[in-house]
Design a protein around this motif. Structure first.
Motif, PDB file in Angstrom:
ATOM      1  N   VAL A 456       0.846  -1.193   0.000  1.00 56.90           N
ATOM      2  CA  VAL A 456       0.000   0.000   0.000  1.00 56.90           C
ATOM      3  C   VAL A 456       0.880   1.240   0.000  1.00 56.90           C
ATOM      4  O   VAL A 456       2.022   1.213   0.471  1.00 56.90           O
ATOM      5  N   ARG A 457       0.335   2.327  -0.508  1.00 57.15           N
ATOM      6  CA  ARG A 457       1.107   3.565  -0.623  1.00 57.15           C
ATOM      7  C   ARG A 457       0.298   4.757  -0.119  1.00 57.15           C
ATOM      8  O   ARG A 457      -0.915   4.830  -0.307  1.00 57.15           O
ATOM      9  N   ASP A 458       1.028   5.681   0.513  1.00 57.77           N
ATOM     10  CA  ASP A 458       0.478   6.994   0.883  1.00 57.77           C
ATOM     11  C   ASP A 458      -0.826   6.873   1.679  1.00 57.77           C
ATOM     12  O   ASP A 458      -1.810   7.555   1.381  1.00 57.77           O
ATOM     13  N   ILE A 459      -0.825   6.020   2.691  1.00 60.01           N
ATOM     14  CA  ILE A 459      -1.995   5.931   3.571  1.00 60.01           C
ATOM     15  C   ILE A 459      -1.983   7.147   4.474  1.00 60.01           C
ATOM     16  O   ILE A 459      -0.981   7.434   5.139  1.00 60.01           O
ATOM     17  N   PRO A 460      -3.073   7.932   4.518  1.00 52.94           N
ATOM     18  CA  PRO A 460      -3.064   9.201   5.248  1.00 52.94           C
ATOM     19  C   PRO A 460      -2.664   9.054   6.714  1.00 52.94           C
ATOM     20  O   PRO A 460      -2.926   8.034   7.347  1.00 52.94           O
ATOM     21  N   ALA A 461      -2.033  10.082   7.240  1.00 54.53           N
ATOM     22  CA  ALA A 461      -1.611  10.098   8.639  1.00 54.53           C
ATOM     23  C   ALA A 461      -2.823  10.034   9.554  1.00 54.53           C
ATOM     24  O   ALA A 461      -3.822  10.734   9.325  1.00 54.53           O
ATOM     25  N   CYS A 462      -2.738   9.211  10.602  1.00 54.39           N
ATOM     26  CA  CYS A 462      -3.860   9.035  11.543  1.00 54.39           C
ATOM     27  C   CYS A 462      -5.169   8.969  10.749  1.00 54.39           C
ATOM     28  O   CYS A 462      -6.134   9.700  11.021  1.00 54.39           O
ATOM     29  N   GLY A 463      -5.195   8.087   9.762  1.00 53.49           N
ATOM     30  CA  GLY A 463      -6.352   8.051   8.876  1.00 53.49           C
ATOM     31  C   GLY A 463      -6.448   6.745   8.124  1.00 53.49           C
ATOM     32  O   GLY A 463      -5.832   5.738   8.486  1.00 53.49           O
ATOM     33  N   TYR A 464      -7.199   6.784   7.034  1.00 55.62           N
ATOM     34  CA  TYR A 464      -7.443   5.556   6.285  1.00 55.62           C
ATOM     35  C   TYR A 464      -7.524   5.849   4.794  1.00 55.62           C
ATOM     36  O   TYR A 464      -7.721   6.982   4.350  1.00 55.62           O
ATOM     37  N   GLN A 465      -7.400   4.764   4.032  1.00 60.14           N
ATOM     38  CA  GLN A 465      -7.581   4.767   2.581  1.00 60.14           C
ATOM     39  C   GLN A 465      -8.442   3.560   2.228  1.00 60.14           C
ATOM     40  O   GLN A 465      -8.365   2.522   2.890  1.00 60.14           O
ATOM     41  N   THR A 466      -9.280   3.699   1.212  1.00 64.80           N
ATOM     42  CA  THR A 466     -10.159   2.602   0.799  1.00 64.80           C
ATOM     43  C   THR A 466      -9.639   1.954  -0.474  1.00 64.80           C
ATOM     44  O   THR A 466      -9.408   2.625  -1.483  1.00 64.80           O
ATOM     45  N   LEU A 467      -9.444   0.632  -0.403  1.00 63.38           N
ATOM     46  CA  LEU A 467      -9.109  -0.175  -1.566  1.00 63.38           C
ATOM     47  C   LEU A 467     -10.269  -1.125  -1.832  1.00 63.38           C
ATOM     48  O   LEU A 467     -11.244  -1.167  -1.069  1.00 63.38           O
ATOM     49  N   TYR A 468     -10.156  -1.907  -2.903  1.00 62.47           N
ATOM     50  CA  TYR A 468     -11.275  -2.766  -3.298  1.00 62.47           C
ATOM     51  C   TYR A 468     -10.762  -4.133  -3.728  1.00 62.47           C
ATOM     52  O   TYR A 468      -9.799  -4.243  -4.492  1.00 62.47           O
ATOM     53  N   LEU A 469     -11.416  -5.172  -3.215  1.00 61.98           N
ATOM     54  CA  LEU A 469     -11.131  -6.549  -3.603  1.00 61.98           C
ATOM     55  C   LEU A 469     -12.115  -6.957  -4.686  1.00 61.98           C
ATOM     56  O   LEU A 469     -13.331  -6.958  -4.466  1.00 61.98           O
ATOM     57  N   GLN A 470     -11.603  -7.288  -5.847  1.00 60.35           N
ATOM     58  CA  GLN A 470     -12.445  -7.732  -6.968  1.00 60.35           C
ATOM     59  C   GLN A 470     -12.167  -9.216  -7.209  1.00 60.35           C
ATOM     60  O   GLN A 470     -11.060  -9.599  -7.590  1.00 60.35           O
ATOM     61  N   GLU A 471     -13.168 -10.044  -6.978  1.00 59.21           N
ATOM     62  CA  GLU A 471     -13.014 -11.493  -7.080  1.00 59.21           C
ATOM     63  C   GLU A 471     -13.396 -11.977  -8.476  1.00 59.21           C
ATOM     64  O   GLU A 471     -14.263 -11.393  -9.143  1.00 59.21           O
ATOM     65  N   GLY A 472     -12.741 -13.045  -8.904  1.00 57.96           N
ATOM     66  CA  GLY A 472     -12.994 -13.588 -10.230  1.00 57.96           C
ATOM     67  C   GLY A 472     -12.291 -12.831 -11.331  1.00 57.96           C
ATOM     68  O   GLY A 472     -12.568 -13.055 -12.507  1.00 57.96           O
ATOM     69  N   VAL A 473     -11.395 -11.912 -10.963  1.00 60.08           N
ATOM     70  CA  VAL A 473     -10.638 -11.117 -11.929  1.00 60.08           C
ATOM     71  C   VAL A 473      -9.159 -11.396 -11.713  1.00 60.08           C
ATOM     72  O   VAL A 473      -8.673 -11.352 -10.585  1.00 60.08           O
ATOM     73  N   SER A 474      -8.451 -11.658 -12.777  1.00 62.09           N
ATOM     74  CA  SER A 474      -7.036 -11.989 -12.655  1.00 62.09           C
ATOM     75  C   SER A 474      -6.218 -10.770 -12.270  1.00 62.09           C
ATOM     76  O   SER A 474      -6.498  -9.642 -12.700  1.00 62.09           O
ATOM     77  N   ALA A 475      -5.181 -11.010 -11.468  1.00 58.04           N
ATOM     78  CA  ALA A 475      -4.249  -9.947 -11.113  1.00 58.04           C
ATOM     79  C   ALA A 475      -3.403  -9.588 -12.326  1.00 58.04           C
ATOM     80  O   ALA A 475      -3.068 -10.445 -13.150  1.00 58.04           O
ATOM     81  N   GLY A 476      -3.042  -8.340 -12.412  1.00 54.32           N
ATOM     82  CA  GLY A 476      -2.275  -7.857 -13.557  1.00 54.32           C
ATOM     83  C   GLY A 476      -0.778  -7.980 -13.372  1.00 54.32           C
ATOM     84  O   GLY A 476      -0.019  -7.232 -13.994  1.00 54.32           O
ATOM     85  N   PHE A 477      -0.340  -8.890 -12.530  1.00 55.71           N
ATOM     86  CA  PHE A 477       1.090  -9.109 -12.332  1.00 55.71           C
ATOM     87  C   PHE A 477       1.283 -10.583 -11.982  1.00 55.71           C
ATOM     88  O   PHE A 477       0.324 -11.297 -11.674  1.00 55.71           O
ATOM     89  N   ASN A 478       2.503 -11.026 -12.021  1.00 58.76           N
ATOM     90  CA  ASN A 478       2.806 -12.416 -11.703  1.00 58.76           C
ATOM     91  C   ASN A 478       2.808 -12.594 -10.191  1.00 58.76           C
ATOM     92  O   ASN A 478       3.697 -12.103  -9.490  1.00 58.76           O
ATOM     93  N   SER A 479       1.800 -13.287  -9.701  1.00 61.79           N
ATOM     94  CA  SER A 479       1.669 -13.473  -8.254  1.00 61.79           C
ATOM     95  C   SER A 479       2.239 -14.806  -7.784  1.00 61.79           C
ATOM     96  O   SER A 479       2.113 -15.167  -6.621  1.00 61.79           O
ATOM     97  N   GLU A 480       2.851 -15.553  -8.676  1.00 61.23           N
ATOM     98  CA  GLU A 480       3.390 -16.857  -8.303  1.00 61.23           C
ATOM     99  C   GLU A 480       4.698 -16.702  -7.522  1.00 61.23           C
ATOM    100  O   GLU A 480       5.462 -15.756  -7.723  1.00 61.23           O
ATOM    101  N   THR A 481       4.943 -17.637  -6.642  1.00 58.44           N
ATOM    102  CA  THR A 481       6.197 -17.655  -5.899  1.00 58.44           C
ATOM    103  C   THR A 481       7.125 -18.718  -6.483  1.00 58.44           C
ATOM    104  O   THR A 481       6.677 -19.687  -7.089  1.00 58.44           O
ATOM    105  N   GLU A 482       8.421 -18.494  -6.299  1.00 53.62           N
ATOM    106  CA  GLU A 482       9.428 -19.421  -6.788  1.00 53.62           C
ATOM    107  C   GLU A 482      10.237 -19.959  -5.622  1.00 53.62           C
ATOM    108  O   GLU A 482      10.268 -19.374  -4.536  1.00 53.62           O
ATOM    109  N   LEU A 483      10.906 -21.084  -5.853  1.00 56.03           N
ATOM    110  CA  LEU A 483      11.779 -21.636  -4.823  1.00 56.03           C
ATOM    111  C   LEU A 483      13.000 -20.742  -4.661  1.00 56.03           C
ATOM    112  O   LEU A 483      13.489 -20.131  -5.613  1.00 56.03           O
ATOM    113  N   ALA A 484      13.503 -20.678  -3.417  1.00 59.08           N
ATOM    114  CA  ALA A 484      14.672 -19.851  -3.141  1.00 59.08           C
ATOM    115  C   ALA A 484      15.594 -20.588  -2.186  1.00 59.08           C
ATOM    116  O   ALA A 484      15.144 -21.374  -1.346  1.00 59.08           O
ATOM    117  N   VAL A 485      16.898 -20.354  -2.307  1.00 53.60           N
ATOM    118  CA  VAL A 485      17.871 -20.979  -1.407  1.00 53.60           C
ATOM    119  C   VAL A 485      18.572 -19.936  -0.540  1.00 53.60           C
ATOM    120  O   VAL A 485      19.351 -20.288   0.341  1.00 53.60           O
TER     121      VAL A 485
END
Length: 862
Positions: A456-485
């Motif tokens: 999240v970015r620029d959440i107001p001081a002593c305050g809030y910001q509203t975001l939205y969860l949209q279900e059934g819609v693909s994310a516009g970035f690669n959300s997969e995780t990879e193995l790491a050593v």
């Protein structure tokens, strides 16, 4: 001739080896007797009611019909009350708890009469260096203390005690305790013989001819015949003149003597004359963690949220919040929060803290629901409220748990811009437990349960910001995780070898920390009061017991998980025989966010063994003789090894002054080139071993089976408390620990302190699903999609945003965590801004900058 000030009092432990129910029953008869004796003889008094108003609350809960009698005696000055609500242990509880203790204690005193203007602390297991500051913030100029003082600190029992911020209080020590003159004989001849050795000890360190004589003890009856007996003694000898007195009269006489008092600055944790029980910082770590979680939930989440909603027109449940604080403070006495109680009492302490968390979380849930209800949606989807408690706008990562039937989803802001997220944990959820309407269904409805890390970015001081969860819609970035050593980002690299030995590299200065986060298990032959190593301990590290290592790399963070099955002794007998006949299952997940210059560490331990202590080590390779830890509203410098360790046995101290120290949540060791800092959640103890003075050892847990035991290496002689078994203090079962590790590449500079504050975290996320266990009628108000109550451009660390205790104003507080003064910064709010004290009264003197180890508080009236 010496003037002896008789102080008649009681010391009232609400619980210990007995329960608060036992205590209330005894209190009923104690108070009935006290009131009657004072009424029958108007020459008696004043009587000190232990400096804590909870005694009044407890008494009136079982004898409400006696309130008028009690009020009359308080008004006459025959019974003195306050200033505290409860007698807390000041080295374990948090700064806001200490502040509220005085705030609520004074509120109680205002209902019944004046507060005793004395910082009376008769039985805290050591004294915080910050006590003078707290007292001065409440206009208290004098303190009376017991444990923790010796002539190695300051040569006399009367001195001027100064906190690092410059606050001073005139202090008197009860060098032999509040019970040194208990149970005096009624007969003057017998009493004189009894008093001679007592007064010889009382005057040993006295600077003047004014001497305190405390007459009373734990839950002891009022010794009403003592004043008359001392009047007779006045006629029979001329060495002492006994006066019926009060602490205030004593300090006035001390002032009138015109003797220059020695000055002292620092904490008082010397156990020369009375044990301070250094083991309590880690006893019953489950209780310590609960308390820290409750303190943080109240001051860093619930109260700021309620303050925000109050400014939006919703009610502020002041008495409900005060009730949670009061119940928490009933668990803050030295025995209660120390865990040095019977198992039954520890269970009651834990229940109070758990009950407080339940109510706090329910208030948070209801207030987030009401907030979300009033926000008009700007996008499709379920509303996500990101709440920022800090008075500065925040950018970072926040955890959010969602339940969804969909495989795909995305999160967007009010302008439709997509937010990145990463699934850090996933499972299945039976929704009948979550949704009330499904609880009577004959079929189980299963959803995905996803614990997300959300950027999240620029959440107001002593305050809030509203975001939205949209279900059934693909994310516009690669959300997969990879193995790491290994873990690596711009600043840090963490690698492990095939044995699970970890090496951390600070890429900013190429400093390397070998074998970091090693686990070491050792014996504990102590009790609930004190850690005690066996006479011939056997230390077992996690090296050689690695079972598995796995790692993942995601869009926001990477993590390594290491699992060990440590072969350890089952108990002390097995350890003495070097017999590894049990197994300690330990899991450690280390996380490195791509945007952070620190490691987050989660450790889970299935504790199935007894009589042991488990620590995690941070080897710094820093060649210094000092280190730093945090204390309430500040920082304290300590020796790696107390110099008194060289003489404690020759001087026959009651306890070894070992380098086993308390902290609020932070300890660090550094030089100009390198260093490490640990920021913990509810872990209050660390140690610096004599043989490895460049290593910080943070105690995770210790398991013991006795309330008190005798003849231990670090605590010779009698048992502390009662010799009672306390098998629950072995704390068997699963335990989870959290800490952050911050490498220091440029000392404790501004960048470091910003990272410490960020590592503590003040962002909270809440998903408005429409599901709720409880229904409320719509409030009919409309709120903006983003909002800020106030902002404060400051380098200070955040302490609280709340409604003022007695007015329709907001109070915001920060504190200086550094060793240098910091600028106040600018508070911006739509109201009148006034600097105030912790007591929420107008500040009379205002420094140009915030001194080290000092809070800065502002009230905003609208």
């Amino acid at each position: 001739m010496k003037t002896v000030h008789l102080i008649q009092h009681t010391h009232w432990d609400r619980e210990w080896y007995f329960t608060e129910n036992d205590s209330k029953a005894v209190l009923y008869y104690f108070m009935e007797d006290l009131l009657q004796r004072l009424e029958d003889d108007p020459t008696l008094g004043p009587f000190v009611l232990d400096g804590q108003t909870v005694v009044i609350e407890d008494y009136l809960s079982v004898a409400p019909h006696q309130e008028n009698r009690l009020r009359k005696l308080i008004a006459q000055g025959r019974i003195t009350i306050g200033p505290w609500y409860t007698q807390s242990d000041f080295l374990v509880v948090g700064a806001e708890s200490i502040t509220r203790n005085l705030l609520l204690g004074h509120a109680d005193c205002q209902r019944f009469g004046d507060a005793m203007p004395i910082g009376y602390v008769p039985d805290s297991f050591g004294q915080s260096a910050q006590l003078p500051m707290f007292l001065q913030q409440f206009a208290i100029d004098h303190a009376v203390i017991w444990r923790g003082w010796s002539e190695h600190n300051v040569p006399h029992s009367e001195f001027s005690w100064q906190s690092a911020d410059g606050s001073k209080v005139t202090t008197a020590v009860l060098p032999w305790g509040y019970g040194c003159a208990k149970w005096l004989p009624d007969d003057p001849q017998h009493a004189q013989k009894t008093l001679e050795p007592i007064l010889a000890k009382q005057t040993r360190f006295s600077l003047t001819d004014q001497v305190l004589l405390p007459n009373g003890n734990d839950q002891s009856p009022f010794e009403y015949r003592v004043p008359a007996m001392l009047d007779q003694l006045n006629q029979q000898q001329d060495q002492y003149h006994f006066v019926r007195s009060s602490f205030s009269q004593f300090f006035q006489a001390l002032e009138n003597s015109n003797v220059a008092l020695p000055e002292y600055q620092g904490e008082l944790i010397s156990p020369k004359y009375m044990r301070i029980h250094r083991g309590i910082f880690s006893t019953r770590v489950d209780i310590k963690q609960l308390n820290a979680r409750l303190e943080q939930t109240l001051s860093q989440h619930l109260e700021p949220l309620l303050a925000l909603n109050w400014r939006l027109g919703l009610p502020y449940p002041q008495y409900a919040v005060d009730s949670i604080w009061r119940e928490a403070m009933k668990s803050h006495a030295h025995d209660s929060i120390g865990g040095c109680n019977s198992d039954r009492v520890n269970a009651m302490v834990k229940n109070r803290l758990e009950s407080g968390l339940e109510m706090a979380h329910q208030l948070i849930d209801l207030n987030m629901k009401m907030l979300a209800e009033g926000i008009s949606a700007r996008q499709d989807g379920k509303k996500i409220i990101i709440f920022n408690a800090r008075p500065q706008a925040s950018t970072g990562l926040v955890e959010l748990t969602i339940f969804t039937p969909e495989q795909d989803f995305r999160v967007i802001d009010g302008e439709g811009n997509e937010c990145r997220w990463q699934i850090v944990e996933e499972g299945r959820q039976d929704m009948s437990i979550i949704v009330q309407e499904l609880s009577n269904s004959t079929e189980t409805t299963w959803y995905r349960k996803c614990k997300l890390l959300l950027e999240v970015r620029d959440i107001p001081a002593c305050g809030y910001q509203t975001l939205y969860l949209q279900e059934g819609v693909s994310a516009g970035f690669n959300s997969e995780t990879e193995l790491a050593v290994k873990l690596e980002n711009e600043w840090l690299r963490l690698e492990t070898d095939e044995r699970g030995v970890l090496t951390l590299t600070d890429k900013r200065n190429q400093q390397i920390y070998h074998n970091i986060l090693q686990l070491v298990d050792g014996g504990d032959a102590g009790d609930n009061y004190n850690y005690s190593p066996p006479f011939d301990d056997w230390l077992v590290s996690n090296e050689g017991f690695l079972v598995s290592v796995s790692g993942t790399q995601g869009s926001l963070q990477s993590s390594l998980t290491l699992n060990w099955k440590m072969a350890v002794p089952q108990d002390l007998a097995a350890r003495n025989e070097r017999r590894a006949d049990a197994q300690l299952d330990v899991s450690m997940t280390i996380t490195l966010a791509h945007s952070n210059a620190w490691l987050d560490v989660n450790i889970s331990v299935n504790n199935t063994v007894r009589d042991h202590r488990l620590q995690v080590l941070l080897p710094t390779n820093v060649q210094q003789h000092i280190h730093f830890a945090d204390q309430p509203f500040g920082l304290i410098e300590r020796h790696n090894q107390p110099p008194e360790m060289a003489l404690w046995q020759d001087e026959q101290w009651t306890e070894a002054p070992v380098a086993l120290y308390p902290m609020q949540s932070q300890v660090m060791m550094f030089d100009t080139q390198r260093g490490l800092c640990a920021v913990t959640e509810g872990l209050r103890e660390y140690q610096i071993n004599e043989n490895s003075q460049d290593t910080l050892a943070v105690t995770l847990l210790r398991s013991v089976g006795w309330l008190g035991q005798a003849n231990m290496p670090y605590r010779p002689g009698r048992a502390s408390g009662m010799v009672l078994p306390s098998p629950d203090s072995q704390i068997q079962g699963m335990h989870h620990f959290k800490l952050s590790v911050l490498p220091m590449n440029n000392g404790a500079d501004k960048s470091f302190w910003r990272d410490v504050e960020r590592a503590r975290g003040h962002l909270h996320a809440w998903l408005a699903t429409g599901w709720s266990r409880f229904r409320t009628n719509p409030h009919g108000r409309v709120f903006p999609p983003h909002y800020s109550v106030l902002s404060w451009d400051s380098e200070l660390h955040f302490s609280v945003l709340k409604k003022a205790q007695h007015s329709d104003a907001l109070v915001v507080r920060g504190w200086n965590p550094t060793a240098q003064p910091l600028p106040y910064g600018t508070v911006k709010a739509n109201g009148k801004i006034t600097p105030v004290t912790l007591a929420e009264t107008a500040l009379q003197t205002h420094h140009e900058a915030v001194p080290t180890c000092a809070p800065a508080t502002f009230a905003i009236t609208f």
